[in-house]
Design a protein around this motif. Structure first.
Motif, PDB file in Angstrom:
ATOM      1  N   THR A 142      62.556  51.507  33.196  1.00  0.00           N
ATOM      2  CA  THR A 142      61.967  49.969  32.966  1.00  0.00           C
ATOM      3  C   THR A 142      61.649  49.092  33.728  1.00  0.00           C
ATOM      4  OG1 THR A 142      63.789  49.938  30.779  1.00  0.00           O
ATOM      5  CG2 THR A 142      62.326  48.349  31.020  1.00  0.00           C
ATOM      6  N   ASN A 143      60.412  48.871  33.907  1.00  0.00           N
ATOM      7  CA  ASN A 143      59.612  48.055  34.300  1.00  0.00           C
ATOM      8  C   ASN A 143      59.636  46.979  33.468  1.00  0.00           C
ATOM      9  OD1 ASN A 143      59.180  49.767  37.013  1.00  0.00           O
ATOM     10  ND2 ASN A 143      57.407  50.179  35.797  1.00  0.00           N
ATOM     11  N   ILE A 144      59.980  45.240  34.510  1.00  0.00           N
ATOM     12  CA  ILE A 144      60.173  44.224  33.509  1.00  0.00           C
ATOM     13  C   ILE A 144      59.920  43.320  34.931  1.00  0.00           C
ATOM     14  CG2 ILE A 144      61.757  42.418  33.006  1.00  0.00           C
ATOM     15  CD1 ILE A 144      63.701  44.530  32.170  1.00  0.00           C
ATOM     16  N   LEU A 145      59.275  42.268  34.008  1.00  0.00           N
ATOM     17  CA  LEU A 145      58.041  40.853  35.007  1.00  0.00           C
ATOM     18  C   LEU A 145      58.582  39.693  34.579  1.00  0.00           C
ATOM     19  CD1 LEU A 145      56.247  41.234  37.467  1.00  0.00           C
ATOM     20  CD2 LEU A 145      54.290  39.827  35.986  1.00  0.00           C
ATOM     21  N   ILE A 146      59.867  39.221  35.811  1.00  0.00           N
ATOM     22  CA  ILE A 146      60.227  37.913  35.286  1.00  0.00           C
ATOM     23  C   ILE A 146      59.182  36.569  36.136  1.00  0.00           C
ATOM     24  CG2 ILE A 146      62.494  36.434  35.118  1.00  0.00           C
ATOM     25  CD1 ILE A 146      63.995  38.508  34.548  1.00  0.00           C
ATOM     26  N   ASP A 147      58.547  35.826  34.451  1.00  0.00           N
ATOM     27  CA  ASP A 147      57.513  35.254  34.971  1.00  0.00           C
ATOM     28  C   ASP A 147      56.716  35.208  36.228  1.00  0.00           C
ATOM     29  OD1 ASP A 147      60.758  32.243  35.487  1.00  0.00           O
ATOM     30  OD2 ASP A 147      59.388  32.805  34.061  1.00  0.00           O
ATOM     31  N   ALA A 148      55.743  33.982  36.414  1.00  0.00           N
ATOM     32  CA  ALA A 148      54.430  34.276  37.234  1.00  0.00           C
ATOM     33  C   ALA A 148      54.233  32.793  36.977  1.00  0.00           C
ATOM     34  CB  ALA A 148      53.422  35.376  36.273  1.00  0.00           C
ATOM     35  N   GLY A 149      54.260  32.154  37.615  1.00  0.00           N
ATOM     36  CA  GLY A 149      54.460  30.783  38.635  1.00  0.00           C
ATOM     37  C   GLY A 149      52.698  30.687  39.038  1.00  0.00           C
ATOM     38  N   MET A 150      52.810  29.635  40.500  1.00  0.00           N
ATOM     39  CA  MET A 150      51.582  29.626  40.550  1.00  0.00           C
ATOM     40  C   MET A 150      52.424  28.485  41.545  1.00  0.00           C
ATOM     41  SD  MET A 150      47.298  27.967  39.488  1.00  0.00           S
ATOM     42  CE  MET A 150      47.474  29.649  38.643  1.00  0.00           C
ATOM     43  N   ARG A 151      51.711  28.162  42.607  1.00  0.00           N
ATOM     44  CA  ARG A 151      51.657  26.947  43.338  1.00  0.00           C
ATOM     45  C   ARG A 151      50.551  26.378  43.529  1.00  0.00           C
ATOM     46  NH1 ARG A 151      51.944  31.807  46.100  1.00  0.00           N
ATOM     47  NH2 ARG A 151      53.457  32.528  47.390  1.00  0.00           N
ATOM     48  N   MET A 152      50.881  24.443  43.437  1.00  0.00           N
ATOM     49  CA  MET A 152      50.126  23.800  43.117  1.00  0.00           C
ATOM     50  C   MET A 152      48.928  23.259  44.042  1.00  0.00           C
ATOM     51  SD  MET A 152      50.441  24.139  39.692  1.00  0.00           S
ATOM     52  CE  MET A 152      49.084  22.529  39.253  1.00  0.00           C
ATOM     53  N   HIS A 153      49.647  23.427  45.493  1.00  0.00           N
ATOM     54  CA  HIS A 153      48.927  23.237  47.015  1.00  0.00           C
ATOM     55  C   HIS A 153      48.412  24.007  47.750  1.00  0.00           C
ATOM     56  CE1 HIS A 153      50.168  19.727  45.453  1.00  0.00           C
ATOM     57  NE2 HIS A 153      51.997  20.138  44.965  1.00  0.00           N
ATOM     58  N   GLY A 154      47.015  24.446  48.370  1.00  0.00           N
ATOM     59  CA  GLY A 154      46.693  25.149  49.142  1.00  0.00           C
ATOM     60  C   GLY A 154      46.100  26.064  48.680  1.00  0.00           C
ATOM     61  N   GLU A 155      45.834  27.210  49.611  1.00  0.00           N
ATOM     62  CA  GLU A 155      45.019  28.059  48.419  1.00  0.00           C
ATOM     63  C   GLU A 155      45.015  29.064  47.898  1.00  0.00           C
ATOM     64  OE1 GLU A 155      42.207  28.811  51.739  1.00  0.00           O
ATOM     65  OE2 GLU A 155      41.256  26.999  52.330  1.00  0.00           O
ATOM     66  N   ASP A 156      46.370  29.279  48.333  1.00  0.00           N
ATOM     67  CA  ASP A 156      47.023  31.049  48.126  1.00  0.00           C
ATOM     68  C   ASP A 156      48.044  30.202  47.061  1.00  0.00           C
ATOM     69  OD1 ASP A 156      48.926  33.487  49.343  1.00  0.00           O
ATOM     70  OD2 ASP A 156      47.849  32.985  47.632  1.00  0.00           O
ATOM     71  N   GLN A 157      46.927  30.610  45.468  1.00  0.00           N
ATOM     72  CA  GLN A 157      48.180  29.558  44.673  1.00  0.00           C
ATOM     73  C   GLN A 157      49.277  30.806  43.802  1.00  0.00           C
ATOM     74  OE1 GLN A 157      44.305  28.134  42.540  1.00  0.00           O
ATOM     75  NE2 GLN A 157      45.000  26.217  42.609  1.00  0.00           N
ATOM     76  N   LEU A 158      48.850  32.368  44.010  1.00  0.00           N
ATOM     77  CA  LEU A 158      48.822  32.926  43.105  1.00  0.00           C
ATOM     78  C   LEU A 158      50.233  33.819  43.722  1.00  0.00           C
ATOM     79  CD1 LEU A 158      46.104  34.689  40.929  1.00  0.00           C
ATOM     80  CD2 LEU A 158      47.662  33.102  40.719  1.00  0.00           C
TER      81      LEU A 158
END
Length: 911
Positions: free
Chosen positions: A24-40
């Motif tokens: 089983t492969n599970i992804l937990i959360d996928a947030g974002m950086r609110m500053h800078g160019e590299d957000q993901l």
């Protein structure tokens, strides 16, 4: 087991974990950086790591959900699960985050990370975790535990083939004023814990002192003629601030002043009040009694953007606005207008990112800077600035003790800067192998070796008190008094010493329920309290509709719990679960077992299953309250010209029925009576009888209208079903007599034929859905007859799902259950032949097998139609409707429709 940190490892922002557990492969959360160019997060790594089977969301803050639209665009078929409050909050937080990202992209002339359409598509696909918090993904079991941090926040325990991994998300053990703290699940002993470390290098200040300082500073600022701006995270922190300020005002500890609430704080607070069972007891009580605890009328004033200038041009006040780090939104607007005046103040209450305006504001307070940059503009800061410790994260001591309790083999530290993680790693005992994670790194683990546990004196636990407390947040079924009817309540609190539950009723009141009055628990309730009230009220008003299609034969003969019965019956609908729980309380006590832990088991033998299938038990609300039923019946006959009235006829409780009166009862045919009886049983649960009383005075006006003149009162002969008029026979007498007969059921005789009046009689033909055997055929024994029926089904190539035996007019009647009555009607020849062979009447069930129709429809719909949700079965129209994303061509639709109609008898319709 492999844990890959795609984001949020050595930082706060862009939290994202890829976990491989078994297959089983599970992804937990996928947030974002609110500053800078590299957000993901490093989402590109998922190609090599393996497509996720499921996406789990710990809570609704942007640094945990901000990149979900991107993930959903990559894997649109992968389900996303969250708790009900988180799912509701995501709708707000994602749309607000998109708005802020749009403004930042325009200001910085950068590309948006995702489109509005991608965001909307993702939000439509969010699924709610089961109420018991347990989800099965392949061979992996996922269990959610309360995490404290904000409303709806959870930890996830993943288990597969003896391996256990706990992901904490963001933690808070005190929970603050709003919500309970994290639930410390003992004895789970995970192999690996992935834990946040936001405040791993500090201990929290005394919470009460910080709240007191905040309230006093705000009051002093306003008394001095200034505005106190509190930039607060709209989700979680703002609700805490509102409770603190209002509590100090209510206790008279600070003067009363207006609190203006702006930005996302208002809609988030409204969602909070929809889930009082997720809140702490005192707050839930205020919600129940006042309708709200955060936006108190007359004290907290929601502000629209166009009203902001009026606020700062008005009298001194407190302003609570999002965002908490001044990165945009309402708080940034107010800061621009307030920071230059020394009478004003900005009070920060939460974590400030290194690159945020809020962090620079703190540096300014320390004398390191004197200007503040907001949205690309610089502002001279003359106002007062201070920070208050109202953190919603666990501190170093709490996290260290948490790890001691869990006793894992490995501890991965995420969600913290280097100083915090290093400090926390030093504090955690080496036997728990603390590791400081880095983004982009994979951490593989072999199965742990069993340890001996923690040495020392064990806490003596009171298992009975713990058992009672475990019911908080559960739906209980109880009786307040021994002779009262059953009630549903949502348990909000418990007084273990006196064994008393405190339950919200569907009517919004609070019931005190002694533990020995509790009959059953339906498990934890994760949806809103409005949904609970709606479901409970519907079932307690009329339970029959939710029980009519329950296939009790799926329940085995041995003892099962309520939850096991739900699983056997395949019931997931909340209302149907409530109704089944209610029905089970009607079985004899000898078939209901309660163990020493208070757990209830039910043993349903064949006789009980038959009685439950036929609703032949004293099930509460299987028929409506008499007054409600009569209202329904009057609505049913609203356009019927012959209906007069209805009333309850009491011949003892068992024979109580509704008596229907018509002006001419003989005009209601046997077939119409049967249809009326079926309809009203379905709509009200009441048996009906038809009064044979004729309204004599109704004949005269009817006759006058037919003859088109005034007439004398005719002579009525009830026994002969004849009405004799003194009027002469007109030319169209035959036509008038026919109309009179159709309307009244009586024969009309004119004056010159009165001498020839004779009694009339007639017999009603049998129902067209019952097949009777030829005269002289001896009936078989029931089990033999059922075996023959099964063979007939095989010979004719049709599935007979169930064969039941009933009695009709003292004679045996076999009822065959086809997938639908429409299919049954195709096999009239078969049923007649069967009737002749077994020597008894044969009929068919009038209710379809909805689950089978849904299953067949799901199989028939091609993937390219992009089916949305499950089909809906419409029994009244013999239709099954499906919502699709891509409408098919006429030929494709016709082919699928023919296939479904052939198997189910139901017509396919697209929504």
């Amino acid at each position: 087991m492999k844990v890959t940190v795609l984001g949020g490892g050595s930082e706060i922002g862009a939290s994202c974990l890829h976990i491989q557990l078994g297959e089983t492969n599970i992804l937990i959360d996928a947030g974002m950086r609110m500053h800078g160019e590299d957000q993901l997060p490093m989402l590109g790594m998922t190609d090599e790591l393996g497509k996720p089977d499921v996406i789990l969301v710990t809570h609704a803050h942007a640094d945990h959900i901000g990149a979900l639209p991107v993930v959903h665009a990559l894997y649109p078929d992968v389900p996303i699960y969250a708790t009900p409050p988180t799912a509701d909050l995501m709708q707000l937080m994602m749309k607000d985050s998109y708005k802020i990202l749009t403004e930042q992209s325009w200001l910085n002339q950068t590309l948006m990370p995702y489109t509005e359409e991608q965001m909307q598509q993702m939000l439509k696909q969010v699924l709610v975790l089961p109420a018991n918090g347990v989800l099965k993904i392949g061979q992996t079991t996922v269990t959610a535990y309360r995490a404290g941090h904000i409303m709806g926040a959870v930890m996830f325990l993943l288990e597969n083939n003896g391996e256990r991994l706990l992901v904490t998300g963001d933690l808070s053990f005190s929970g603050g004023r709003t919500i309970p703290g994290a639930k410390v699940a003992e004895n789970i002993q995970p192999d690996v814990v992935v834990m946040e470390s936001t405040y791993g290098n500090r201990l929290h200040a005394d919470r009460n002192m910080e709240e007191k300082r905040l309230a006093q500073h705000v009051a002093q600022t306003i008394e001095d003629g200034g505005f106190a701006l509190i930039p607060a995270f709209a989700l979680g922190r703002a609700q805490e601030v509102l409770l603190v300020l209002q509590d100090y005002m209510e206790k008279g500890l600070i003067p009363t002043f207006p609190i203006y609430v702006d930005g996302l704080v208002t809609p988030v607070s409204r969602i909070y009040r929809n889930y009082p069972h997720y809140l702490k007891g005192p707050v839930a009580h205020r919600v129940r009694t006042n309708g709200d605890a955060f936006l108190t009328e007359g004290r907290c004033i929601p502000v629209d953007p166009k009203e902001r200038k009026n606020v700062i041009n008005g009298q001194p006040a407190c302003i609570v606005a999002s965002s908490g780090m001044l990165t945009g939104g309402a708080s940034a607007w107010y800061a621009k207008h307030l920071v230059t005046d020394k009478k004003n103040a900005v009070y920060l209450t939460g974590y400030q990112d290194e690159e945020s305006p809020g962090k620079k504001l703190l540096a300014l307070a320390a004398g390191e800077e004197d200007t503040l940059d907001i949205d690309g503009e610089s502002y001279q800061v003359n106002c007062q600035v201070d920070k208050f410790g109202l953190s919603a994260h666990a501190d170093a001591s709490e996290m260290t003790r948490f790890i001691e309790t869990l006793n894992p083999t490995y501890t991965l530290l995420v969600h913290g800067d280097d100083d915090a993680r290093v400090a926390l790693g030093d504090k955690i005992h080496p036997r728990f192998h603390p590791l400081l994670t880095e983004n982009g790194e994979t951490y593989p683990f072999d199965k742990r070796k069993e340890g001996k546990g923690v040495v020392g004196k064990k806490y003596k636990r009171n298992h009975e008190q713990e058992r009672l407390r475990s019911y908080i947040g559960h739906v209980l079924l109880y009786k307040k008094e021994a002779d009262e009817t059953l009630k549903f309540g949502l348990c909000q609190n418990v007084h273990p010493k006196i064994a008393t539950f405190y339950c919200d009723t569907p009517k919004g009141k609070l019931d005190k329920v002694e533990a020995n009055r509790m009959m059953e628990t339906l498990g934890p309730w994760g949806l809103s309290i409005e949904k609970f009230a709606d479901v409970a009220n519907r079932v307690l008003t009329f339970s029959r509709p939710y029980l009519e299609n329950v296939n009790w034969d799926l329940v085995p003969d041995y003892t099962l719990s309520l939850q096991e019965i739900f699983q056997r019956l395949g019931i997931e609908d909340e209302a149907q679960q409530f109704a089944v729980a209610l029905a089970l309380q009607s079985i004899p006590d000898s078939h209901r077992h309660v163990d020493v832990e208070g757990r209830v088991g039910y043993k349903l033998d064949q006789k009980l299953r038959f009685q439950l299938s036929n609703l032949d038990l004293p099930i509460q609300a299987k028929k409506m309250n008499a007054n409600h039923a009569m209202d329904k019946i009057r609505d049913y006959f609203a356009d019927h010209p012959r209906f007069l009235r209805c009333g309850v006829k009491e011949n003892g409780t068992e024979n109580e029925h509704m008596l229907l009166s018509f002006d001419f009862p003989d005009s209601i045919s046997d077939k119409e009576q049967k249809q009326i009886s079926r309809d009203l049983m379905k709509q009200t649960g009441w048996n009906v009888a038809f009064s044979d009383s004729v309204r004599h005075e109704a004949f005269q006006p009817l006759l006058a209208s037919l003859l088109e003149k005034n007439v004398a009162m005719p002579s009525v002969h009830i026994h002969d079903a004849t009405v004799v008029t003194k009027e002469a026979k007109p030319e169209n007498s035959a036509h008038i007599a026919e109309q009179f007969k159709q309307t009244t059921g009586f024969t009309l005789v004119f004056a010159e034929d009165a001498h020839a009046v004779k009694g009339t009689s007639g017999g009603a033909s049998g129902p067209d859905d019952v097949y009777t055997p030829e005269v002289g055929i001896e009936p078989l024994e029931n089990n033999q007859a059922i075996a023959v029926a099964k063979q007939y089904g095989e010979d004719y190539g049709v599935t007979i799902f169930k064969t039941g035996m009933k009695q009709a007019a003292g004679q045996p009647l076999m009822e065959l259950h086809f997938i639908s009555p429409e299919v049954a009607q195709r096999y009239g020849e078969m049923m007649q032949a069967l009737s002749n062979e077994i020597g008894m009447a044969v009929t068919y069930a009038k209710s379809p097998k909805q689950n089978e129709i849904i299953r067949i429809t799901n199989q028939a719909i091609p993937p390219e139609w992009e089916q949305k949700g499950n089909p809906s079965v419409h029994m009244d129209k013999a239709e099954v409707s499906v919502k699709v994303g891509n409408e098919p061509g006429e030929e494709a639709f016709a082919a699928v429709s023919r296939e479904i109609e052939e198997e189910t008898g139901y017509t396919l319709r697209l929504k």
